[in-house]
Design an enzyme around this catalytic site. Structure first.
Site, PDB file in Angstrom:
ATOM      1  N   HIS A  44      75.678  50.567 -10.606  1.00  0.00           N
ATOM      2  CA  HIS A  44      74.443  49.826 -10.341  1.00  0.00           C
ATOM      3  C   HIS A  44      73.712  49.602 -11.667  1.00  0.00           C
ATOM      4  CE1 HIS A  44      73.981  50.992  -5.782  1.00  0.00           C
ATOM      5  NE2 HIS A  44      75.167  50.492  -6.071  1.00  0.00           N
ATOM      6  N   GLU A  46      70.704  50.107 -12.536  1.00  0.00           N
ATOM      7  CA  GLU A  46      69.830  51.210 -12.963  1.00  0.00           C
ATOM      8  C   GLU A  46      70.621  52.355 -13.598  1.00  0.00           C
ATOM      9  OE1 GLU A  46      70.064  49.696  -9.990  1.00  0.00           O
ATOM     10  OE2 GLU A  46      68.272  50.062  -8.778  1.00  0.00           O
ATOM     11  N   CYS A  74      68.156  51.960  -4.789  1.00  0.00           N
ATOM     12  CA  CYS A  74      68.771  52.670  -3.656  1.00  0.00           C
ATOM     13  C   CYS A  74      68.574  54.176  -3.843  1.00  0.00           C
ATOM     14  CB  CYS A  74      70.270  52.327  -3.587  1.00  0.00           C
ATOM     15  SG  CYS A  74      71.283  53.236  -4.802  1.00  0.00           S
ATOM     16  N   CYS A  77      70.276  55.659  -7.143  1.00  0.00           N
ATOM     17  CA  CYS A  77      69.559  55.312  -8.374  1.00  0.00           C
ATOM     18  C   CYS A  77      68.172  55.940  -8.408  1.00  0.00           C
ATOM     19  CB  CYS A  77      69.458  53.795  -8.496  1.00  0.00           C
ATOM     20  SG  CYS A  77      71.073  53.011  -8.713  1.00  0.00           S
TER      21      CYS A  77
END
Lengths: 138, 138
Positions: A44, A46, A74, A77
């Site tokens: 992801h 992040e 999410c 993260c």
């Protein structure tokens, strides 16, 4: 947020999500979602930005750093952000289903983290990028 | 679980946590906590094992895979496990403070994941490894 949006627009096959981390007004990390591109569920925006920021600072404590991300993080993260010691998160679009910082405050019972979170920054622009992506793959 | 314990014992400066992922009875990934060693808050045993399993299978869908880990996963790792499609998690020690699969079922409201979770496997051995580590650094 405009730098995070610019990152999001770099996604080719992935859901367009971008993230930058700033310290003292300077960008120390920038990344976009590479989950599909890398075939890696942890890639992801992040997580990739956190890792880059750690490298840049040569430290896993991201004190006095701010994260700008186009979509509410999410749970994976969000927990990584909390553990990193980042001071503030500014996100664009809310993620009612899986957002774990404001939409679903699931960590309230686990931690009294001092992380400051601001949602809906440049929300229209961030929403539009996602909407256009999902329209294009339909 | 003995393979996960063996991984945990490889930690030098890190909290001893080990993880293996099996498919069809074969180990396809094995890792230990490298949070301190790598100065990376995302370098938990489970995340490293997930990434290795993805590489081994050349897929981000870890269908029909089982994870064995010596400590109940944190929220970051738990969400990654859920996203990976792993079938079952077997963990050793419970983590009452931050364990996110049984001790703090914080994801119940977000997902009806079919992940099966079994806690307390070889619990005494796993507890002892952690206790000895924390005694040694006191």
């Amino acid at each position: 947020m405009k730098d995070a949006i610019e990152q999001a627009l770099r996604c080719k096959i992935d859901v367009p999500i971008g993230c930058v981390i700033k310290k003292d007004g300077k960008i120390i990390a920038a990344a976009h979602n590479r989950r599909e591109a890398d075939n890696d569920i942890t890639a992801h925006a992040e997580i990739l930005a956190l890792k880059e920021a750690q490298n840049t600072l040569n430290s896993s404590r991201l004190k006095d750093c701010e994260m700008y991300v186009t979509l509410e993080p999410c749970p994976m993260c969000s927990w990584a952000v909390i553990q990193s010691g980042i001071t503030s998160v500014y996100f664009g679009s809310y993620n009612p289903q899986y957002g774990a910082l404001i939409s679903n405050p699931i960590f309230k019972s686990l931690t009294n983290s001092p992380l400051k979170v601001y949602g809906g920054i440049e929300e229209d622009k961030c929403n539009k990028i996602l909407e256009e992506f999902f329209k294009s793959i339909r």
